[in-house]
Write a protein that holds these residues in place. Structure first.
Motif, PDB file in Angstrom:
ATOM      1  N   LEU A  10       0.836  -1.201   0.000  1.00  0.00           N
ATOM      2  CA  LEU A  10       0.000   0.000   0.000  1.00  0.00           C
ATOM      3  C   LEU A  10       0.873   1.254   0.000  1.00  0.00           C
ATOM      4  O   LEU A  10       0.733   2.126  -0.854  1.00  0.00           O
ATOM      5  CB  LEU A  10      -0.940   0.006   1.210  1.00  0.00           C
ATOM      6  N   LEU A  11       1.798   1.327   0.953  1.00  0.00           N
ATOM      7  CA  LEU A  11       2.677   2.492   1.051  1.00  0.00           C
ATOM      8  C   LEU A  11       3.899   2.389   0.153  1.00  0.00           C
ATOM      9  O   LEU A  11       4.496   3.399  -0.203  1.00  0.00           O
ATOM     10  CB  LEU A  11       3.130   2.684   2.501  1.00  0.00           C
ATOM     11  N   LYS A  12       4.303   1.158  -0.167  1.00  0.00           N
ATOM     12  CA  LYS A  12       5.495   0.900  -0.978  1.00  0.00           C
ATOM     13  C   LYS A  12       6.723   1.587  -0.407  1.00  0.00           C
ATOM     14  O   LYS A  12       7.504   2.204  -1.127  1.00  0.00           O
ATOM     15  CB  LYS A  12       5.258   1.301  -2.434  1.00  0.00           C
ATOM     16  N   GLN A  13       6.848   1.489   0.907  1.00  0.00           N
ATOM     17  CA  GLN A  13       8.017   2.029   1.594  1.00  0.00           C
ATOM     18  C   GLN A  13       8.589   0.952   2.499  1.00  0.00           C
ATOM     19  O   GLN A  13       7.879   0.388   3.329  1.00  0.00           O
ATOM     20  CB  GLN A  13       7.653   3.251   2.422  1.00  0.00           C
ATOM     21  N   ALA A  14       9.871   0.688   2.320  1.00  0.00           N
ATOM     22  CA  ALA A  14      10.559  -0.318   3.122  1.00  0.00           C
ATOM     23  C   ALA A  14      11.248   0.354   4.299  1.00  0.00           C
ATOM     24  O   ALA A  14      11.678   1.504   4.203  1.00  0.00           O
ATOM     25  CB  ALA A  14      11.592  -1.035   2.263  1.00  0.00           C
ATOM     26  N   ARG A  15      11.316  -0.391   5.403  1.00  0.00           N
ATOM     27  CA  ARG A  15      12.058   0.138   6.557  1.00  0.00           C
ATOM     28  C   ARG A  15      12.862  -0.977   7.198  1.00  0.00           C
ATOM     29  O   ARG A  15      12.415  -2.124   7.252  1.00  0.00           O
ATOM     30  CB  ARG A  15      11.134   0.795   7.565  1.00  0.00           C
ATOM     31  N   PRO A  16      14.072  -0.659   7.676  1.00  0.00           N
ATOM     32  CA  PRO A  16      14.894  -1.662   8.348  1.00  0.00           C
ATOM     33  C   PRO A  16      14.183  -2.171   9.595  1.00  0.00           C
ATOM     34  O   PRO A  16      13.512  -1.403  10.291  1.00  0.00           O
ATOM     35  CB  PRO A  16      16.164  -0.906   8.732  1.00  0.00           C
ATOM     36  N   LEU A  17      14.325  -3.454   9.874  1.00  0.00           N
ATOM     37  CA  LEU A  17      13.660  -4.043  11.027  1.00  0.00           C
ATOM     38  C   LEU A  17      14.672  -4.522  12.064  1.00  0.00           C
ATOM     39  O   LEU A  17      14.642  -4.101  13.209  1.00  0.00           O
ATOM     40  CB  LEU A  17      12.765  -5.190  10.562  1.00  0.00           C
ATOM     41  N   GLU A  18      15.570  -5.415  11.670  1.00  0.00           N
ATOM     42  CA  GLU A  18      16.563  -5.922  12.611  1.00  0.00           C
ATOM     43  C   GLU A  18      17.646  -6.695  11.879  1.00  0.00           C
ATOM     44  O   GLU A  18      17.534  -6.972  10.689  1.00  0.00           O
ATOM     45  CB  GLU A  18      15.930  -6.812  13.671  1.00  0.00           C
ATOM     46  N   ILE A  19      18.676  -7.040  12.631  1.00  0.00           N
ATOM     47  CA  ILE A  19      19.741  -7.904  12.133  1.00  0.00           C
ATOM     48  C   ILE A  19      19.716  -9.169  12.983  1.00  0.00           C
ATOM     49  O   ILE A  19      19.756  -9.096  14.213  1.00  0.00           O
ATOM     50  CB  ILE A  19      21.117  -7.225  12.214  1.00  0.00           C
ATOM     51  N   ILE A  20      19.616 -10.306  12.321  1.00  0.00           N
ATOM     52  CA  ILE A  20      19.622 -11.592  13.018  1.00  0.00           C
ATOM     53  C   ILE A  20      21.060 -12.077  13.095  1.00  0.00           C
ATOM     54  O   ILE A  20      21.719 -12.264  12.062  1.00  0.00           O
ATOM     55  CB  ILE A  20      18.734 -12.626  12.287  1.00  0.00           C
ATOM     56  N   LEU A  21      21.540 -12.268  14.317  1.00  0.00           N
ATOM     57  CA  LEU A  21      22.925 -12.669  14.547  1.00  0.00           C
ATOM     58  C   LEU A  21      23.045 -14.062  15.154  1.00  0.00           C
ATOM     59  O   LEU A  21      24.092 -14.400  15.700  1.00  0.00           O
ATOM     60  CB  LEU A  21      23.617 -11.646  15.476  1.00  0.00           C
ATOM     61  N   GLU A  22      21.992 -14.843  15.079  1.00  0.00           N
ATOM     62  CA  GLU A  22      22.013 -16.193  15.651  1.00  0.00           C
ATOM     63  C   GLU A  22      23.146 -17.004  15.019  1.00  0.00           C
ATOM     64  O   GLU A  22      23.323 -16.994  13.808  1.00  0.00           O
ATOM     65  CB  GLU A  22      20.677 -16.895  15.412  1.00  0.00           C
ATOM     66  N   ALA A  23      23.885 -17.727  15.850  1.00  0.00           N
ATOM     67  CA  ALA A  23      25.045 -18.476  15.374  1.00  0.00           C
ATOM     68  C   ALA A  23      24.663 -19.774  14.661  1.00  0.00           C
ATOM     69  O   ALA A  23      25.393 -20.233  13.788  1.00  0.00           O
ATOM     70  CB  ALA A  23      25.980 -18.786  16.540  1.00  0.00           C
ATOM     71  N   THR A  24      23.524 -20.344  15.018  1.00  0.00           N
ATOM     72  CA  THR A  24      23.142 -21.626  14.423  1.00  0.00           C
ATOM     73  C   THR A  24      22.027 -21.441  13.408  1.00  0.00           C
ATOM     74  O   THR A  24      21.244 -20.483  13.482  1.00  0.00           O
ATOM     75  CB  THR A  24      22.655 -22.615  15.501  1.00  0.00           C
ATOM     76  N   ARG A  25      21.942 -22.383  12.494  1.00  0.00           N
ATOM     77  CA  ARG A  25      20.875 -22.348  11.493  1.00  0.00           C
ATOM     78  C   ARG A  25      19.511 -22.454  12.169  1.00  0.00           C
ATOM     79  O   ARG A  25      18.574 -21.726  11.830  1.00  0.00           O
ATOM     80  CB  ARG A  25      21.081 -23.479  10.499  1.00  0.00           C
ATOM     81  N   ASP A  26      19.407 -23.364  13.160  1.00  0.00           N
ATOM     82  CA  ASP A  26      18.139 -23.509  13.884  1.00  0.00           C
ATOM     83  C   ASP A  26      17.760 -22.217  14.596  1.00  0.00           C
ATOM     84  O   ASP A  26      16.589 -21.837  14.619  1.00  0.00           O
ATOM     85  CB  ASP A  26      18.221 -24.661  14.890  1.00  0.00           C
ATOM     86  N   GLY A  27      18.742 -21.541  15.170  1.00  0.00           N
ATOM     87  CA  GLY A  27      18.487 -20.268  15.840  1.00  0.00           C
ATOM     88  C   GLY A  27      17.996 -19.210  14.870  1.00  0.00           C
ATOM     89  O   GLY A  27      17.077 -18.444  15.179  1.00  0.00           O
ATOM     90  N   ARG A  28      18.609 -19.171  13.693  1.00  0.00           N
ATOM     91  CA  ARG A  28      18.185 -18.211  12.668  1.00  0.00           C
ATOM     92  C   ARG A  28      16.736 -18.457  12.253  1.00  0.00           C
ATOM     93  O   ARG A  28      15.936 -17.551  12.185  1.00  0.00           O
ATOM     94  CB  ARG A  28      19.062 -18.330  11.426  1.00  0.00           C
ATOM     95  N   PHE A  29      16.419 -19.730  11.964  1.00  0.00           N
ATOM     96  CA  PHE A  29      15.066 -20.037  11.505  1.00  0.00           C
ATOM     97  C   PHE A  29      14.037 -19.853  12.613  1.00  0.00           C
ATOM     98  O   PHE A  29      12.892 -19.489  12.338  1.00  0.00           O
ATOM     99  CB  PHE A  29      14.999 -21.425  10.876  1.00  0.00           C
ATOM    100  N   ALA A  30      14.437 -20.042  13.856  1.00  0.00           N
ATOM    101  CA  ALA A  30      13.512 -19.779  14.968  1.00  0.00           C
ATOM    102  C   ALA A  30      13.201 -18.283  15.034  1.00  0.00           C
ATOM    103  O   ALA A  30      12.046 -17.883  15.243  1.00  0.00           O
ATOM    104  CB  ALA A  30      14.103 -20.268  16.281  1.00  0.00           C
TER     105      ALA A  30
END
Length: 130
Positions: free
Chosen positions: A24-44
Protein backbone atom coordinates in the motif's frame (compact mmCIF):
# COMPACT_ATOMS: atom_id res chain seq x y z
CA UNK A 1 -3.15 -5.17 -6.36
CA UNK A 2 -4.27 -6.22 -2.86
CA UNK A 3 -2.35 -4.88 0.11
CA UNK A 4 0.42 -7.24 1.18
CA UNK A 5 2.92 -7.12 4.01
CA UNK A 6 6.42 -8.20 3.00
CA UNK A 7 9.59 -9.09 4.84
CA UNK A 8 12.92 -8.84 3.06
CA UNK A 9 16.26 -10.46 3.85
CA UNK A 10 19.82 -9.48 3.07
CA UNK A 11 21.37 -12.94 3.35
CA UNK A 12 24.83 -13.39 4.82
CA UNK A 13 26.69 -16.41 6.18
CA UNK A 14 26.98 -14.82 9.63
CA UNK A 15 24.05 -12.42 9.79
CA UNK A 16 20.75 -11.62 8.14
CA UNK A 17 19.43 -8.14 7.62
CA UNK A 18 15.65 -7.93 7.82
CA UNK A 19 13.32 -5.20 6.56
CA UNK A 20 9.55 -4.87 6.25
CA UNK A 21 7.03 -2.92 4.27
CA UNK A 22 3.70 -3.21 2.50
CA UNK A 23 2.42 -2.77 -1.01
CA UNK A 24 0.00 0.00 0.00
CA UNK A 25 2.68 2.49 1.05
CA UNK A 26 5.49 0.90 -0.98
CA UNK A 27 8.02 2.03 1.59
CA UNK A 28 10.56 -0.32 3.12
CA UNK A 29 12.06 0.14 6.56
CA UNK A 30 14.89 -1.66 8.35
CA UNK A 31 13.66 -4.04 11.03
CA UNK A 32 16.56 -5.92 12.61
CA UNK A 33 19.74 -7.90 12.13
CA UNK A 34 19.62 -11.59 13.02
CA UNK A 35 22.93 -12.67 14.55
CA UNK A 36 22.01 -16.19 15.65
CA UNK A 37 25.05 -18.48 15.37
CA UNK A 38 23.14 -21.63 14.42
CA UNK A 39 20.87 -22.35 11.49
CA UNK A 40 18.14 -23.51 13.88
CA UNK A 41 18.49 -20.27 15.84
CA UNK A 42 18.18 -18.21 12.67
CA UNK A 43 15.07 -20.04 11.50
CA UNK A 44 13.51 -19.78 14.97
CA UNK A 45 14.00 -16.00 14.87
CA UNK A 46 12.61 -15.84 11.32
CA UNK A 47 9.60 -17.88 12.43
CA UNK A 48 8.97 -15.42 15.27
CA UNK A 49 9.10 -12.51 12.78
CA UNK A 50 6.70 -14.30 10.44
CA UNK A 51 4.25 -14.87 13.27
CA UNK A 52 4.48 -11.23 14.33
CA UNK A 53 4.23 -9.56 10.90
CA UNK A 54 2.31 -12.28 8.97
CA UNK A 55 3.77 -11.39 5.55
CA UNK A 56 2.10 -12.57 2.38
CA UNK A 57 5.43 -12.58 0.54
CA UNK A 58 9.16 -12.65 1.29
CA UNK A 59 11.94 -10.97 -0.65
CA UNK A 60 15.51 -12.26 -0.63
CA UNK A 61 18.42 -10.30 -2.03
CA UNK A 62 20.21 -12.21 -4.77
CA UNK A 63 23.97 -11.69 -4.76
CA UNK A 64 25.08 -11.30 -8.37
CA UNK A 65 28.45 -10.43 -9.89
CA UNK A 66 28.94 -6.86 -11.09
CA UNK A 67 28.19 -8.01 -14.64
CA UNK A 68 24.86 -9.50 -13.50
CA UNK A 69 26.04 -13.10 -13.70
CA UNK A 70 25.81 -15.75 -11.03
CA UNK A 71 28.56 -16.12 -8.45
CA UNK A 72 29.26 -18.47 -5.54
CA UNK A 73 27.12 -16.39 -3.14
CA UNK A 74 24.19 -16.55 -5.58
CA UNK A 75 23.78 -20.26 -4.84
CA UNK A 76 23.57 -19.56 -1.10
CA UNK A 77 20.92 -16.87 -1.60
CA UNK A 78 18.85 -19.17 -3.81
CA UNK A 79 19.16 -22.00 -1.29
CA UNK A 80 18.09 -19.71 1.55
CA UNK A 81 15.07 -18.57 -0.50
CA UNK A 82 14.06 -22.20 -1.17
CA UNK A 83 14.44 -23.03 2.52
CA UNK A 84 12.20 -20.12 3.52
CA UNK A 85 9.50 -21.11 1.06
CA UNK A 86 9.75 -24.79 1.99
CA UNK A 87 9.71 -24.27 5.76
CA UNK A 88 7.11 -21.56 6.00
CA UNK A 89 5.03 -21.88 2.83
CA UNK A 90 5.29 -18.16 2.06
CA UNK A 91 6.09 -17.19 -1.57
CA UNK A 92 9.63 -15.86 -2.03
CA UNK A 93 10.85 -13.41 -4.66
CA UNK A 94 14.54 -12.91 -5.45
CA UNK A 95 15.70 -9.33 -6.09
CA UNK A 96 19.08 -8.22 -7.41
CA UNK A 97 21.02 -6.89 -4.43
CA UNK A 98 24.04 -5.52 -6.28
CA UNK A 99 25.28 -2.35 -4.61
CA UNK A 100 22.86 -2.51 -1.68
CA UNK A 101 25.63 -2.70 0.93
CA UNK A 102 27.46 0.26 -0.58
CA UNK A 103 24.19 2.21 -0.68
CA UNK A 104 23.49 1.25 2.95
CA UNK A 105 26.95 2.46 3.94
CA UNK A 106 26.28 5.82 2.29
CA UNK A 107 22.97 6.13 4.17
CA UNK A 108 24.39 5.24 7.58
CA UNK A 109 27.75 6.96 7.13
CA UNK A 110 29.63 3.98 8.55
CA UNK A 111 29.97 0.25 8.05
CA UNK A 112 27.05 -1.19 6.06
CA UNK A 113 23.98 -2.03 8.13
CA UNK A 114 22.44 -5.28 6.89
CA UNK A 115 18.93 -4.22 7.93
CA UNK A 116 19.31 -1.03 5.87
CA UNK A 117 20.58 -3.15 2.95
CA UNK A 118 17.48 -5.37 3.31
CA UNK A 119 15.31 -2.23 3.19
CA UNK A 120 17.08 -1.13 -0.01
CA UNK A 121 16.43 -4.55 -1.54
CA UNK A 122 12.75 -4.38 -0.57
CA UNK A 123 12.45 -0.83 -1.89
CA UNK A 124 13.83 -2.04 -5.23
CA UNK A 125 11.05 -4.63 -5.29
CA UNK A 126 8.42 -1.96 -4.58
CA UNK A 127 9.89 0.40 -7.18
CA UNK A 128 9.68 -2.35 -9.81
CA UNK A 129 5.93 -2.71 -9.12
CA UNK A 130 5.15 0.75 -10.45
Amino acid sequence: MPEETLLAFDYGAKKLGVAMGNTLLKQARPLEIILEATRDGRFARIEALLKRWQPERLVVGLALATDGGEQYASQHCRRFARQLEGRFGVPVVLVDERGSSVEAQKITGHEPDDAVAAAIILQRYFDALT
